[in-house]
Design a protein around this motif. Structure first.
Motif, PDB file in Angstrom:
ATOM      1  N   ILE A 193       0.933  -1.251  -0.013  1.00 60.24           N
ATOM      2  CA  ILE A 193      -0.057   0.085   0.232  1.00 60.24           C
ATOM      3  C   ILE A 193       0.901   1.130  -0.013  1.00 60.24           C
ATOM      4  O   ILE A 193       0.328   2.089  -0.428  1.00 60.24           O
ATOM      5  CB  ILE A 193      -1.010  -0.073   1.141  1.00 60.24           C
ATOM      6  N   SER A 194       1.952   1.314   0.632  1.00 63.97           N
ATOM      7  CA  SER A 194       2.993   2.247   0.538  1.00 63.97           C
ATOM      8  C   SER A 194       3.265   2.760  -0.779  1.00 63.97           C
ATOM      9  O   SER A 194       3.896   3.998  -0.822  1.00 63.97           O
ATOM     10  CB  SER A 194       4.179   2.005   1.441  1.00 63.97           C
ATOM     11  N   GLU A 195       3.199   1.948  -1.785  1.00 64.64           N
ATOM     12  CA  GLU A 195       3.574   2.305  -3.216  1.00 64.64           C
ATOM     13  C   GLU A 195       2.406   3.367  -3.735  1.00 64.64           C
ATOM     14  O   GLU A 195       2.264   3.780  -4.903  1.00 64.64           O
ATOM     15  CB  GLU A 195       3.533   1.216  -4.316  1.00 64.64           C
ATOM     16  N   PHE A 196       1.046   3.219  -3.218  1.00 69.96           N
ATOM     17  CA  PHE A 196      -0.053   3.974  -3.584  1.00 69.96           C
ATOM     18  C   PHE A 196      -0.515   5.044  -2.421  1.00 69.96           C
ATOM     19  O   PHE A 196      -1.326   5.926  -2.872  1.00 69.96           O
ATOM     20  CB  PHE A 196      -1.180   2.948  -3.886  1.00 69.96           C
ATOM     21  N   ALA A 197       0.171   5.062  -1.363  1.00 72.68           N
ATOM     22  CA  ALA A 197      -0.624   6.032  -0.567  1.00 72.68           C
ATOM     23  C   ALA A 197       0.675   6.097   0.961  1.00 72.68           C
ATOM     24  O   ALA A 197       1.561   5.374   0.810  1.00 72.68           O
ATOM     25  CB  ALA A 197      -1.508   5.355   0.089  1.00 72.68           C
ATOM     26  N   HIS A 198       0.307   7.126   1.526  1.00 74.55           N
ATOM     27  CA  HIS A 198       1.299   7.445   2.715  1.00 74.55           C
ATOM     28  C   HIS A 198       0.311   7.075   3.782  1.00 74.55           C
ATOM     29  O   HIS A 198      -0.849   7.277   4.123  1.00 74.55           O
ATOM     30  CB  HIS A 198       1.550   9.080   2.907  1.00 74.55           C
ATOM     31  N   VAL A 199       1.015   6.295   4.973  1.00 71.41           N
ATOM     32  CA  VAL A 199       0.351   5.943   6.125  1.00 71.41           C
ATOM     33  C   VAL A 199       0.991   6.867   7.209  1.00 71.41           C
ATOM     34  O   VAL A 199       1.940   6.655   7.457  1.00 71.41           O
ATOM     35  CB  VAL A 199       0.715   4.448   6.144  1.00 71.41           C
ATOM     36  N   GLU A 200       0.177   7.375   7.883  1.00 77.56           N
ATOM     37  CA  GLU A 200       0.516   8.380   9.215  1.00 77.56           C
ATOM     38  C   GLU A 200      -0.406   8.236  10.169  1.00 77.56           C
ATOM     39  O   GLU A 200      -1.579   7.552  10.202  1.00 77.56           O
ATOM     40  CB  GLU A 200       0.386   9.658   8.532  1.00 77.56           C
ATOM     41  N   SER A 201       0.295   8.287  11.434  1.00 77.70           N
ATOM     42  CA  SER A 201      -0.339   8.204  12.657  1.00 77.70           C
ATOM     43  C   SER A 201      -0.859   9.408  13.227  1.00 77.70           C
ATOM     44  O   SER A 201      -0.454  10.534  12.558  1.00 77.70           O
ATOM     45  CB  SER A 201       0.279   7.520  13.810  1.00 77.70           C
ATOM     46  N   GLY A 202      -1.888   9.580  13.886  1.00 79.11           N
ATOM     47  CA  GLY A 202      -2.433  11.044  14.549  1.00 79.11           C
ATOM     48  C   GLY A 202      -1.249  11.864  15.598  1.00 79.11           C
ATOM     49  O   GLY A 202      -0.215  10.900  15.939  1.00 79.11           O
ATOM     50  N   SER A 294      -2.554   7.454  -7.590  1.00 76.74           N
ATOM     51  CA  SER A 294      -2.745   6.411  -8.205  1.00 76.74           C
ATOM     52  C   SER A 294      -3.956   5.486  -7.700  1.00 76.74           C
ATOM     53  O   SER A 294      -4.171   4.452  -8.027  1.00 76.74           O
ATOM     54  CB  SER A 294      -1.264   5.605  -8.307  1.00 76.74           C
ATOM     55  N   ILE A 295      -4.336   5.973  -6.530  1.00 75.37           N
ATOM     56  CA  ILE A 295      -5.462   5.237  -5.889  1.00 75.37           C
ATOM     57  C   ILE A 295      -6.695   5.965  -5.504  1.00 75.37           C
ATOM     58  O   ILE A 295      -6.274   7.099  -4.922  1.00 75.37           O
ATOM     59  CB  ILE A 295      -4.918   4.458  -4.744  1.00 75.37           C
ATOM     60  N   ASP A 296      -7.868   5.658  -5.732  1.00 77.61           N
ATOM     61  CA  ASP A 296      -9.075   6.522  -5.141  1.00 77.61           C
ATOM     62  C   ASP A 296      -9.608   6.160  -3.941  1.00 77.61           C
ATOM     63  O   ASP A 296      -9.608   5.107  -3.763  1.00 77.61           O
ATOM     64  CB  ASP A 296     -10.078   6.102  -6.331  1.00 77.61           C
ATOM     65  N   SER A 297     -10.067   7.370  -3.301  1.00 80.15           N
ATOM     66  CA  SER A 297     -10.506   7.086  -1.743  1.00 80.15           C
ATOM     67  C   SER A 297     -11.576   6.118  -1.600  1.00 80.15           C
ATOM     68  O   SER A 297     -11.776   5.192  -0.920  1.00 80.15           O
ATOM     69  CB  SER A 297     -10.816   8.358  -1.176  1.00 80.15           C
ATOM     70  N   GLU A 298     -12.429   6.236  -2.566  1.00 84.58           N
ATOM     71  CA  GLU A 298     -13.721   5.320  -2.307  1.00 84.58           C
ATOM     72  C   GLU A 298     -13.372   3.850  -3.004  1.00 84.58           C
ATOM     73  O   GLU A 298     -13.936   2.864  -2.156  1.00 84.58           O
ATOM     74  CB  GLU A 298     -14.703   5.776  -3.495  1.00 84.58           C
ATOM     75  N   TYR A 299     -12.234   3.651  -3.667  1.00 84.44           N
ATOM     76  CA  TYR A 299     -11.826   2.410  -4.180  1.00 84.44           C
ATOM     77  C   TYR A 299     -11.130   1.620  -2.862  1.00 84.44           C
ATOM     78  O   TYR A 299     -11.495   0.752  -2.445  1.00 84.44           O
ATOM     79  CB  TYR A 299     -10.980   2.344  -5.233  1.00 84.44           C
ATOM     80  N   LEU A 300     -10.405   2.539  -2.343  1.00 79.94           N
ATOM     81  CA  LEU A 300      -9.507   2.345  -0.950  1.00 79.94           C
ATOM     82  C   LEU A 300     -10.537   1.657   0.170  1.00 79.94           C
ATOM     83  O   LEU A 300     -10.126   0.629   0.625  1.00 79.94           O
ATOM     84  CB  LEU A 300      -8.581   3.327  -0.588  1.00 79.94           C
ATOM     85  N   HIS A 301     -11.510   2.300   0.305  1.00 82.71           N
ATOM     86  CA  HIS A 301     -12.449   2.306   1.291  1.00 82.71           C
ATOM     87  C   HIS A 301     -12.996   1.036   1.337  1.00 82.71           C
ATOM     88  O   HIS A 301     -13.230   0.216   2.260  1.00 82.71           O
ATOM     89  CB  HIS A 301     -13.337   3.567   1.603  1.00 82.71           C
ATOM     90  N   THR A 302     -13.689   0.788   0.137  1.00 81.80           N
ATOM     91  CA  THR A 302     -14.280  -0.440  -0.172  1.00 81.80           C
ATOM     92  C   THR A 302     -13.582  -1.453  -0.248  1.00 81.80           C
ATOM     93  O   THR A 302     -13.737  -2.640   0.357  1.00 81.80           O
ATOM     94  CB  THR A 302     -14.877  -0.434  -1.561  1.00 81.80           C
ATOM     95  N   LEU A 303     -12.243  -1.504  -0.601  1.00 77.49           N
ATOM     96  CA  LEU A 303     -11.000  -2.479  -0.470  1.00 77.49           C
ATOM     97  C   LEU A 303     -11.105  -2.797   0.925  1.00 77.49           C
ATOM     98  O   LEU A 303     -10.767  -4.065   1.456  1.00 77.49           O
ATOM     99  CB  LEU A 303      -9.641  -1.992  -1.033  1.00 77.49           C
ATOM    100  N   LEU A 304     -10.791  -1.808   2.033  1.00 75.63           N
ATOM    101  CA  LEU A 304     -10.626  -2.039   3.058  1.00 75.63           C
ATOM    102  C   LEU A 304     -12.003  -2.789   4.035  1.00 75.63           C
ATOM    103  O   LEU A 304     -11.905  -3.295   5.106  1.00 75.63           O
ATOM    104  CB  LEU A 304     -10.259  -0.623   3.927  1.00 75.63           C
TER     105      LEU A 304
END
Length: 372
Positions: A193-202, A294-304
């Protein structure tokens, strides 16, 4: 406005004592036995005899009594469809000739806030018979009451139909995703997933900055995911901060379209995933995936939705997630155009849900207007 004592022929208050023997043919009911606007009988099969009713001096609510909860949770209402006995959670209102029972039901349902404000008691809040007797309601003619009831019953029917379609919408989205992309739970070649998005903590959220809601930037906690209206998109918040506070505390901003979820403790097991709708901050019990181009939020949310986020968590007590673990999640490499095609179809399916939400707002407004 008229007090209920001018319109109700009987105020029936149950006895405190609970029967010990259930071997009769008259239902003994609790709040859990309510089904929609009615209470038909005891789901647990508890029935009392006429002898027990007489010996214990129990109160029998006749058919078409409007029962209203008057202890702990105020204003839960139903109409009895058969003679029955209840515990002391309820008061029973038997309508006189100038009051339609379905009109009274709608009126009491719309008056829950008023009932809450009227209740007293430090440990268990309670509304007395006297307060019900003096409770003021709008009382138009019987014909006008029936007209209002007909309209509100229709809106309730539409609402119930919409509620019944919720599981179907979810199933349709699930099926659409599988049809377009296959099952993401079956191992296939892909990339992190790091190839498509950044992962960050609060970030930490000092107490002295909490409690304000009118600043420019929402500051979400895990509890905000439970707010009504935040079932998928983060639309409402209990805290917010200024841009100056963001700079002072060096807070991370999550852009609109980030997908956030709990990262620590029992909240992980709730498996909640939400999409942010504006630039925001999240506290350090939350982690977020920020999509790149390269990745859409709606697609990502449904994938999750196919991913149990507890798989990201450690086995420690309490469980927690590391950023690197989430970054290592392998996902299929789907063309962006295909994701947008899915998003367009998804939004068409969900369009009905938003219309339902608008309808419910209009329905509440109509109820208040008609009953005041």
């Amino acid at each position: 406005m008229r007090p209920l004592k001018e319109l109700v022929s009987q105020f029936l208050v149950p006895m405190r004592d609970k029967p010990k023997v259930f071997d009769g043919d008259i239902p003994w009911c609790r709040i859990e036995d309510i089904e929609g606007n009615f209470i038909h009988g005891s789901k647990s099969g508890k029935m009392v005899s006429k002898e027990i009713i007489e010996d214990m001096n129990l109160v029998v609510f006749p058919k078409n009594t409007v029962i209203v909860s008057c202890s702990a949770r105020m204003g839960i209402c139903a109409i009895t469809t058969t003679p029955l006995v209840t515990n002391q959670t309820f008061i029973g209102l038997v309508c006189g000739p100038e009051l339609n029972q379905r009109y009274l039901l709608h009126y009491m349902n719309a008056s829950k806030q008023r009932l809450e404000h009227m209740a007293t008691g430090a440990t268990v809040r309670y509304l007395s018979r006297k307060k019900f007797e003096n409770f003021l309601i709008a009382a138009p003619s019987i014909n006008e009451q029936k007209r209002i009831v007909a309209l509100l019953d229709k809106t309730d029917a539409i609402k119930n139909q919409s509620e019944q379609t919720k599981p179907l919408r979810k199933q349709l989205i699930h099926s659409l995703f599988l049809d377009m992309f296959g099952d993401p739970r079956i191992p296939v070649s892909g990339e992190k997933i790091s190839e498509f998005a950044h992962v960050e903590s609060g970030n930490g959220f000092p107490l002295k900055y909490q409690g304000e809601t009118n600043n420019e930037i929402p500051f979400y906690k895990v509890s905000d995911m439970n707010l009504s209206g935040n079932e998928k998109y983060m639309l409402f918040h209990n805290n917010s901060v200024t841009t100056q506070t963001v700079e002072k505390l060096k807070l991370r901003i999550f852009p609109a379209g980030s997908v956030i979820f709990p990262k620590i403790g029992a909240a992980i097991a709730t498996n909640k995933k939400r999409i942010t709708t504006m630039p925001c901050c999240v506290d350090n019990n939350v982690i977020g995936i920020i999509p790149n181009l390269s990745i859409d939020s709606e697609y990502l949310h449904t994938l999750l939705q196919f991913k149990d986020i507890s798989e990201f968590a450690s086995s420690s007590s309490p469980p927690s997630m590391r950023k690197t673990t989430v970054e290592s999640w392998i996902i299929p490499n789907i063309e962006f155009e295909k994701q947008i095609e899915f998003k367009d179809a998804l939004l068409q399916i969900e369009k009905n849900k938003f219309l339902t939400s608008e309808f419910e707002t209009l329905r509440d407004s109509l109820t208040q207007e008609m009953l005041t």
